[in-house]
Motif scaffolding. Structure first.
Motif, short mmCIF file in Angstrom:
data_model
loop_
_atom_site.label_atom_id
_atom_site.label_comp_id
_atom_site.label_asym_id
_atom_site.label_seq_id
_atom_site.Cartn_x
_atom_site.Cartn_y
_atom_site.Cartn_z
N ARG A 231 82.71 -41.52 -2.72
CA ARG A 231 82.55 -42.71 -3.55
C ARG A 231 83.83 -42.92 -4.36
O ARG A 231 84.30 -42.01 -5.04
CB ARG A 231 81.37 -42.54 -4.48
CG ARG A 231 81.11 -43.74 -5.31
CD ARG A 231 79.92 -43.55 -6.21
NE ARG A 231 79.78 -44.72 -7.03
CZ ARG A 231 78.64 -45.23 -7.36
NH1 ARG A 231 77.53 -44.67 -6.98
NH2 ARG A 231 78.60 -46.30 -8.11
N LEU A 232 84.37 -44.12 -4.30
CA LEU A 232 85.57 -44.45 -5.05
C LEU A 232 85.20 -45.33 -6.23
O LEU A 232 84.35 -46.21 -6.10
CB LEU A 232 86.58 -45.18 -4.16
CG LEU A 232 87.09 -44.39 -2.96
CD1 LEU A 232 88.00 -45.25 -2.12
CD2 LEU A 232 87.83 -43.15 -3.42
N THR A 233 85.84 -45.11 -7.34
CA THR A 233 85.61 -45.90 -8.53
C THR A 233 86.90 -46.59 -8.91
O THR A 233 87.96 -45.96 -8.96
CB THR A 233 85.15 -45.00 -9.69
OG1 THR A 233 84.01 -44.26 -9.27
CG2 THR A 233 84.81 -45.81 -10.92
N GLU A 234 86.82 -47.88 -9.16
CA GLU A 234 88.01 -48.62 -9.58
C GLU A 234 88.43 -48.15 -10.97
O GLU A 234 87.59 -47.95 -11.84
CB GLU A 234 87.72 -50.11 -9.61
CG GLU A 234 88.94 -50.93 -9.93
CD GLU A 234 88.70 -52.43 -9.86
OE1 GLU A 234 89.45 -53.16 -10.50
OE2 GLU A 234 87.77 -52.84 -9.16
N ILE A 235 89.72 -47.97 -11.14
CA ILE A 235 90.25 -47.51 -12.42
C ILE A 235 90.39 -48.71 -13.35
O ILE A 235 90.92 -49.75 -12.96
CB ILE A 235 91.60 -46.82 -12.25
CG1 ILE A 235 91.43 -45.56 -11.42
CG2 ILE A 235 92.23 -46.49 -13.59
CD1 ILE A 235 92.72 -44.87 -11.06
N SER A 236 89.94 -48.53 -14.59
CA SER A 236 90.07 -49.58 -15.59
C SER A 236 90.98 -49.09 -16.70
O SER A 236 90.81 -47.97 -17.20
CB SER A 236 88.70 -49.94 -16.16
OG SER A 236 88.86 -50.83 -17.25
N TYR A 237 91.92 -49.93 -17.08
CA TYR A 237 92.84 -49.58 -18.15
C TYR A 237 92.54 -50.37 -19.42
O TYR A 237 93.29 -50.27 -20.39
CB TYR A 237 94.29 -49.83 -17.72
CG TYR A 237 94.71 -48.98 -16.55
CD1 TYR A 237 95.07 -47.65 -16.73
CD2 TYR A 237 94.74 -49.49 -15.26
CE1 TYR A 237 95.46 -46.86 -15.66
CE2 TYR A 237 95.13 -48.70 -14.19
CZ TYR A 237 95.49 -47.39 -14.40
OH TYR A 237 95.88 -46.61 -13.34
N GLU B 114 103.03 -49.97 -12.87
CA GLU B 114 102.63 -50.52 -11.57
C GLU B 114 103.52 -50.07 -10.43
O GLU B 114 103.09 -50.08 -9.27
CB GLU B 114 102.63 -52.05 -11.63
CG GLU B 114 101.67 -52.59 -12.67
CD GLU B 114 101.94 -54.05 -13.01
OE1 GLU B 114 103.06 -54.54 -12.78
OE2 GLU B 114 101.01 -54.69 -13.51
N SER C 131 94.09 -44.12 -18.16
CA SER C 131 92.76 -44.55 -17.75
C SER C 131 91.67 -43.79 -18.51
O SER C 131 90.54 -44.26 -18.61
CB SER C 131 92.57 -44.38 -16.24
OG SER C 131 92.42 -43.02 -15.89
N ASN D 296 99.56 -42.81 -15.92
CA ASN D 296 98.48 -43.71 -15.51
C ASN D 296 97.11 -43.03 -15.53
O ASN D 296 96.12 -43.63 -15.96
CB ASN D 296 98.76 -44.30 -14.14
CG ASN D 296 99.77 -45.42 -14.18
OD1 ASN D 296 100.15 -45.91 -15.23
ND2 ASN D 296 100.25 -45.80 -13.02
#
Length: 117
Positions: free
Chosen positions: A2-8, A15, A105, A101
């Motif tokens: 399961r992958l979770t989108e990273i939120s900053y 980038e 996060s 990064n």
């Protein structure tokens, strides 16, 4: 897996980077750069300890990216930051960008002082 989108949140991650530049918040910074969760701009390099010192009380750790290869930061640079309670972690710039990064996060109090590859 399961992958979770990273939120900053409102913070700006690094980038990208390349020969002589870093990209943060859609802007290209040429030459050495100082990146914080709230700002990114040019940095005077290892001779400029004043800009990182101005982060006292705002960050706990400064990642110092030494370019393509790992090298020691000047003792006076490291000592000035450690004397005011800022931890200094030295690594090559690609590793410093990635580490910045990841900890960004997590909401950690960090910054990166980066010399281009």
């Amino acid at each position: 897996m399961r992958l979770t989108e990273i939120s900053y949140g409102t913070a700006q991650p690094i980038e990208g980077y390349g020969s002589g530049f870093f990209r943060v918040g859609g802007h290209v910074l040429r030459g050495p750069a100082l990146v914080t969760p709230w700002d990114a701009g040019p940095w005077g390099g290892l001779e400029d300890v004043g800009a990182p010192l101005a982060l006292m009380g705002k960050i706990d750790v400064l990642f110092v990216g030494m370019g393509k290869d790992v090298a020691h930061a000047p003792k006076a640079f490291r000592q000035a930051l450690e004397d005011v309670g800022i931890g200094v972690e030295v690594m090559n710039s690609p590793a410093a960008c990635r580490t910045y990064n990841v900890l960004l996060s997590e909401g950690r109090r960090i910054a990166a002082a980066l010399i281009p590859v």
